[in-house]
Design an enzyme around this catalytic site. Structure first.
Site, PDB file in Angstrom:
ATOM      1  N   LYS A  59      17.775   7.453 -59.109  1.00  0.00           N
ATOM      2  CA  LYS A  59      18.490   6.927 -60.206  1.00  0.00           C
ATOM      3  C   LYS A  59      17.520   5.750 -60.535  1.00  0.00           C
ATOM      4  O   LYS A  59      17.967   5.214 -61.585  1.00  0.00           O
ATOM      5  CB  LYS A  59      19.843   7.359 -59.734  1.00  0.00           C
ATOM      6  N   TYR A 100      18.037  11.843 -54.962  1.00  0.00           N
ATOM      7  CA  TYR A 100      19.389  11.817 -56.092  1.00  0.00           C
ATOM      8  C   TYR A 100      19.324  10.159 -56.915  1.00  0.00           C
ATOM      9  O   TYR A 100      18.888   9.467 -57.436  1.00  0.00           O
ATOM     10  CB  TYR A 100      20.636  12.713 -56.074  1.00  0.00           C
ATOM     11  N   THR A 121      24.448   4.969 -61.552  1.00  0.00           N
ATOM     12  CA  THR A 121      25.102   4.789 -60.558  1.00  0.00           C
ATOM     13  C   THR A 121      25.407   4.125 -59.739  1.00  0.00           C
ATOM     14  O   THR A 121      24.662   3.435 -59.282  1.00  0.00           O
ATOM     15  CB  THR A 121      24.765   6.134 -59.943  1.00  0.00           C
ATOM     16  N   ASP A 122      26.811   4.347 -59.073  1.00  0.00           N
ATOM     17  CA  ASP A 122      26.986   3.381 -57.257  1.00  0.00           C
ATOM     18  C   ASP A 122      25.644   3.692 -56.569  1.00  0.00           C
ATOM     19  O   ASP A 122      26.030   2.568 -55.781  1.00  0.00           O
ATOM     20  CB  ASP A 122      28.336   3.093 -57.367  1.00  0.00           C
ATOM     21  N   GLU A 123      25.545   4.645 -56.846  1.00  0.00           N
ATOM     22  CA  GLU A 123      24.298   5.637 -55.707  1.00  0.00           C
ATOM     23  C   GLU A 123      23.358   4.386 -55.449  1.00  0.00           C
ATOM     24  O   GLU A 123      22.572   4.346 -54.200  1.00  0.00           O
ATOM     25  CB  GLU A 123      24.267   7.017 -55.472  1.00  0.00           C
TER      26      GLU A 123
HETATM   27  P1  NAD Z   1      26.185  16.932 -65.388  1.00  0.00           P
HETATM   28  O1  NAD Z   1      25.125  17.769 -64.128  1.00  0.00           O
HETATM   29  O2  NAD Z   1      27.333  17.821 -65.353  1.00  0.00           O
HETATM   30  O3  NAD Z   1      24.859  16.796 -66.507  1.00  0.00           O
HETATM   31  C1  NAD Z   1      24.187  16.517 -66.964  1.00  0.00           C
HETATM   32  C2  NAD Z   1      23.375  16.824 -67.905  1.00  0.00           C
HETATM   33  O4  NAD Z   1      22.360  17.186 -67.658  1.00  0.00           O
HETATM   34  C3  NAD Z   1      23.868  18.859 -68.415  1.00  0.00           C
HETATM   35  O5  NAD Z   1      23.678  19.396 -69.111  1.00  0.00           O
HETATM   36  C4  NAD Z   1      21.916  19.481 -68.240  1.00  0.00           C
HETATM   37  O6  NAD Z   1      21.860  20.567 -68.785  1.00  0.00           O
HETATM   38  C5  NAD Z   1      20.981  17.941 -68.591  1.00  0.00           C
HETATM   39  N1  NAD Z   1      19.683  17.987 -68.203  1.00  0.00           N
HETATM   40  C6  NAD Z   1      19.282  17.935 -66.735  1.00  0.00           C
HETATM   41  N2  NAD Z   1      18.026  17.692 -67.036  1.00  0.00           N
HETATM   42  C7  NAD Z   1      17.406  17.587 -68.884  1.00  0.00           C
HETATM   43  C8  NAD Z   1      16.440  17.096 -68.813  1.00  0.00           C
HETATM   44  N3  NAD Z   1      15.714  17.554 -68.306  1.00  0.00           N
HETATM   45  N4  NAD Z   1      16.437  17.328 -70.332  1.00  0.00           N
HETATM   46  C9  NAD Z   1      17.540  17.018 -71.487  1.00  0.00           C
HETATM   47  N5  NAD Z   1      18.652  17.620 -70.241  1.00  0.00           N
HETATM   48  C10 NAD Z   1      18.640  18.080 -69.158  1.00  0.00           C
HETATM   49  O7  NAD Z   1      25.624  15.214 -64.622  1.00  0.00           O
HETATM   50  P2  NAD Z   1      27.706  14.305 -64.944  1.00  0.00           P
HETATM   51  O8  NAD Z   1      27.571  14.665 -63.773  1.00  0.00           O
HETATM   52  O9  NAD Z   1      27.804  14.768 -66.370  1.00  0.00           O
HETATM   53  O10 NAD Z   1      26.186  12.929 -64.537  1.00  0.00           O
HETATM   54  C11 NAD Z   1      25.995  12.935 -65.859  1.00  0.00           C
HETATM   55  C12 NAD Z   1      24.850  11.186 -65.626  1.00  0.00           C
HETATM   56  O11 NAD Z   1      25.725  10.340 -65.169  1.00  0.00           O
HETATM   57  C13 NAD Z   1      24.017  11.041 -64.545  1.00  0.00           C
HETATM   58  O12 NAD Z   1      22.797  10.074 -65.200  1.00  0.00           O
HETATM   59  C14 NAD Z   1      24.656  10.997 -63.665  1.00  0.00           C
HETATM   60  O13 NAD Z   1      23.237  10.597 -62.705  1.00  0.00           O
HETATM   61  C15 NAD Z   1      25.530   9.874 -63.739  1.00  0.00           C
HETATM   62  N6  NAD Z   1      26.213   9.619 -63.260  1.00  0.00           N
HETATM   63  C16 NAD Z   1      26.918  10.748 -62.727  1.00  0.00           C
HETATM   64  C17 NAD Z   1      27.955  10.403 -61.582  1.00  0.00           C
HETATM   65  C18 NAD Z   1      29.843  12.015 -61.578  1.00  0.00           C
HETATM   66  O14 NAD Z   1      30.203  11.079 -60.933  1.00  0.00           O
HETATM   67  N7  NAD Z   1      29.424  12.355 -61.698  1.00  0.00           N
HETATM   68  C19 NAD Z   1      29.080   8.900 -61.423  1.00  0.00           C
HETATM   69  C20 NAD Z   1      27.968   7.727 -61.629  1.00  0.00           C
HETATM   70  C21 NAD Z   1      26.974   8.271 -62.809  1.00  0.00           C
HETATM   71  O1  TDX Z   2      31.563  19.987 -50.415  1.00  0.00           O
HETATM   72  C1  TDX Z   2      30.841  19.073 -50.065  1.00  0.00           C
HETATM   73  N1  TDX Z   2      31.369  18.697 -48.955  1.00  0.00           N
HETATM   74  C2  TDX Z   2      31.663  17.179 -49.088  1.00  0.00           C
HETATM   75  O2  TDX Z   2      33.055  17.175 -47.118  1.00  0.00           O
HETATM   76  C3  TDX Z   2      31.348  18.269 -50.961  1.00  0.00           C
HETATM   77  C4  TDX Z   2      30.240  19.017 -52.467  1.00  0.00           C
HETATM   78  C5  TDX Z   2      30.814  16.713 -50.988  1.00  0.00           C
HETATM   79  N2  TDX Z   2      31.597  16.597 -49.507  1.00  0.00           N
HETATM   80  C6  TDX Z   2      31.570  14.954 -49.630  1.00  0.00           C
HETATM   81  C7  TDX Z   2      30.404  14.388 -49.865  1.00  0.00           C
HETATM   82  C8  TDX Z   2      31.027  12.956 -50.825  1.00  0.00           C
HETATM   83  O3  TDX Z   2      31.335  12.148 -49.080  1.00  0.00           O
HETATM   84  O4  TDX Z   2      32.752  14.343 -50.640  1.00  0.00           O
HETATM   85  C9  TDX Z   2      32.615  12.933 -51.057  1.00  0.00           C
HETATM   86  C10 TDX Z   2      32.443  13.812 -52.305  1.00  0.00           C
HETATM   87  O5  TDX Z   2      30.553  14.362 -52.954  1.00  0.00           O
HETATM   88  P1  TDX Z   2      30.151  15.110 -53.974  1.00  0.00           P
HETATM   89  O6  TDX Z   2      31.040  15.501 -55.306  1.00  0.00           O
HETATM   90  O7  TDX Z   2      28.792  15.539 -53.845  1.00  0.00           O
HETATM   91  O8  TDX Z   2      29.446  13.591 -54.416  1.00  0.00           O
HETATM   92  P2  TDX Z   2      28.750  12.331 -54.601  1.00  0.00           P
HETATM   93  O9  TDX Z   2      27.653  12.560 -53.457  1.00  0.00           O
HETATM   94  O10 TDX Z   2      29.524  10.919 -53.770  1.00  0.00           O
HETATM   95  O11 TDX Z   2      28.006  11.828 -55.607  1.00  0.00           O
HETATM   96  C11 TDX Z   2      28.713  11.811 -57.305  1.00  0.00           C
HETATM   97  O12 TDX Z   2      29.469  10.567 -57.467  1.00  0.00           O
HETATM   98  C12 TDX Z   2      28.161   9.516 -57.509  1.00  0.00           C
HETATM   99  C13 TDX Z   2      27.998  12.481 -57.485  1.00  0.00           C
HETATM  100  O13 TDX Z   2      27.978  13.416 -57.510  1.00  0.00           O
HETATM  101  C14 TDX Z   2      26.480  11.800 -58.584  1.00  0.00           C
HETATM  102  O14 TDX Z   2      26.010  12.128 -60.199  1.00  0.00           O
HETATM  103  C15 TDX Z   2      27.239  10.440 -58.988  1.00  0.00           C
HETATM  104  O15 TDX Z   2      26.087   9.222 -59.147  1.00  0.00           O
END
Ligand code: NAD
Ligand code: TDX
Length: 403
Positions: free
Chosen positions: A188, A184, A160-162
């Site tokens: 990562k 988190y 992730t970018d984080e």
């Molecule tokens: P999500 O939380 O929707 O899904 C995660 C999935 O992983 C779920 O189906 C969960 O059941 C499964 N899981 C969790 N722990 C597990 C384990 N120990 N064994 C097997 N399965 C397990 O997440 P997402 O938003 O789809 O993100 C997917 C991936 O992409 C993550 O690695 C996250 O860090 C990365 N990512 C997400 C974002 C974002 O904005 N959502 C951005 C950049 C990277």
């Molecule tokens: O209730 C809220 N109020 C609020 O102001 C929530 C849930 C979020 N926020 C803000 C926090 C962040 O600045 O909105 C922005 C986005 O928040 P999230 O949706 O929680 O995302 P973020 O924390 O940026 O992380 C996401 O992007 C990178 C994903 O959850 C991560 O899994 C991914 O790696």
């Protein structure tokens, strides 16, 4: 996934590959599976998913309802940190794509442990299984159904970018130092560093992608965009953290899934690829856009106590992945429109998730915040300072309504 340039480099996977996709019942992992299987080529997929609160087998319903797609999918419920489950699955796979993770920053602040178990130990277990397979391949013992020798599995770690931490002005590049600031993002970063160490030390075929904030259909309603859409549809307050001027770069889910598949096939061994969304916006603007599309008033928005350690801005340079032949296909305007439409058309999906465990989580995360919340000013300005909100929350008194 059809956004590859004419100069697409060589394919590093065998034809008709068998992919082990972990976390394939989650938000982005399930999009990855749906996109690949809907294309109708000969890729086969085994999904390994623990079905945590975030996993939802219903996210794969369209695949399971289409016999030609279902025939190429196997679903295994299990934990990536369980070596006895992981070993045999990795033995069969040409590549492992690790989407599995605990993915919500706010939950990592409430309960960090699961983040480390999956993000560090789980990644280690997957890598160890790949190491065993690499040794078998080197000894000529890793063979396909037809008896032909098979190379070691490729391992793609979705990061992730984080991991770059908060960047005020620059666009992070792949060689920049990592500076994760939440449990988190620290988990990562640990996961991807471990993956890189297995490339350097054991010569595993490892690729890492760093995606930016992803949004779209099937996203769990704990995240900003689906939370605010679903709350607004119910005329519930929208808890905007701090001044709401944090900036994120929004990436549509099919572009994230497609970019990861592109890096899986074409990325060079040992390399990291940023996957930006090319749509950097302050949170206030995202919220205003959602409300406009839903026909709901800005007065639903409440400025609440900020997230501890809240990263101000993420932004990445995407030239390395572009040079590999990838470009995103979905603009923010198109993606956000499709997302709002999907949540409107699929109330049953998110209402089922917003029940049971959800209420306890919501109360823990938001009750005190909303009790101390204040009007959020106007969409573009007069934000309330985080200090004002925090002070009001601490004093347990209604903060003054400015706005
Ligand atoms: P999500 O939380 O929707 O899904 C995660 C999935 O992983 C779920 O189906 C969960 O059941 C499964 N899981 C969790 N722990 C597990 C384990 N120990 N064994 C097997 N399965 C397990 O997440 P997402 O938003 O789809 O993100 C997917 C991936 O992409 C993550 O690695 C996250 O860090 C990365 N990512 C997400 C974002 C974002 O904005 N959502 C951005 C950049 C990277
Ligand atoms: O209730 C809220 N109020 C609020 O102001 C929530 C849930 C979020 N926020 C803000 C926090 C962040 O600045 O909105 C922005 C986005 O928040 P999230 O949706 O929680 O995302 P973020 O924390 O940026 O992380 C996401 O992007 C990178 C994903 O959850 C991560 O899994 C991914 O790696």
């Amino acid at each position: 996934m059809n956004r590859e340039a004419a100069t697409t480099p060589i394919d590093r996977l065998p034809p008709s590959p068998h992919l082990l996709v972990t976390g394939g019942a989650g938000f982005i992992g399930s999009a990855f599976v749906r996109e690949i299987l809907a294309r109708g080529d000969r890729t086969r997929i085994t999904v390994l998913d623990k079905l945590t609160y975030a996993g939802n087998r219903g996210n794969l319903a369209s695949v399971e309802a289409a016999p030609a797609q279902a025939a190429r999918l196997r679903f295994v419920e299990g934990d990536i940190a369980d070596a006895s489950v992981v070993g045999p699955l990795v033995a069969e796979a040409d590549a492992v794509v690790n989407w599995a993770a605990e993915s919500h920053v706010d939950r990592s602040i409430l309960d960090p442990e699961a983040f480390l178990r999956t993000g560090v130990i789980g990644v280690h277990v997957l890598l160890e299984a790949c190491r065993v397979e690499a040794a078998r391949a080197a000894a000529g013992e890793r063979r396909g159904m037809d008896g032909a020798a098979r190379p070691a599995p490729r391992f793609l770690q979705v990061s992730t970018d984080e991991v770059y931490g908060s960047v005020e002005t620059v666009y992070s590049r792949e060689g920049d130092a990592l500076d994760p600031r939440s449990p988190y993002s620290a988990a990562k970063a640990a996961g991807e560093l471990l993956a890189r160490s297995y490339f350097v030390t054991f010569g595993l075929d490892v690729v890492i992608t760093r995606g930016s904030n992803t949004y779209g259909p099937f996203q769990h309603p704990e995240k900003l965009i689906p939370l605010f859409i679903s709350n607004a549809m119910d005329d519930q307050p929208l808890p905007l953290y701090g001044d709401g001027l944090q900036r994120r770069d929004w990436l549509y889910v099919t572009d994230h899934a497609g970019a990861v598949e592109h890096a899986l096939h074409h990325g060079a061994t040992g390399e990291v690829y940023n996957v930006p969304g090319e749509a950097e916006l302050p949170n206030r603007e995202v919220v205003a856009e959602l409300l406009a599309r839903l026909g709901k008033p800005w007065s639903l928005v409440r400025s609440v106590a900020d997230r501890p350690g809240h990263d101000r801005r993420y932004a990445m340079d995407g030239s390395k992945l572009r040079a590999l032949g990838w470009q995103n296909a979905v603009s923010f305007q198109q993606g956000i429109g499709e997302t709002v439409d999907w949540f409107r058309a699929n109330e049953g999906w998110w209402r089922a998730i917003r029940s049971g465990e959800w209420d306890a989580y919501y109360a823990r995360q938001y009750s005190a915040r909303l009790a101390g919340g204040v009007a959020a000013g106007s969409p573009g300005g007069s934000p309330r300072g985080a200090e004002t909100v925090a002070a009001a929350a601490q004093a347990h008194e209604p903060a003054p309504e400015l706005g």
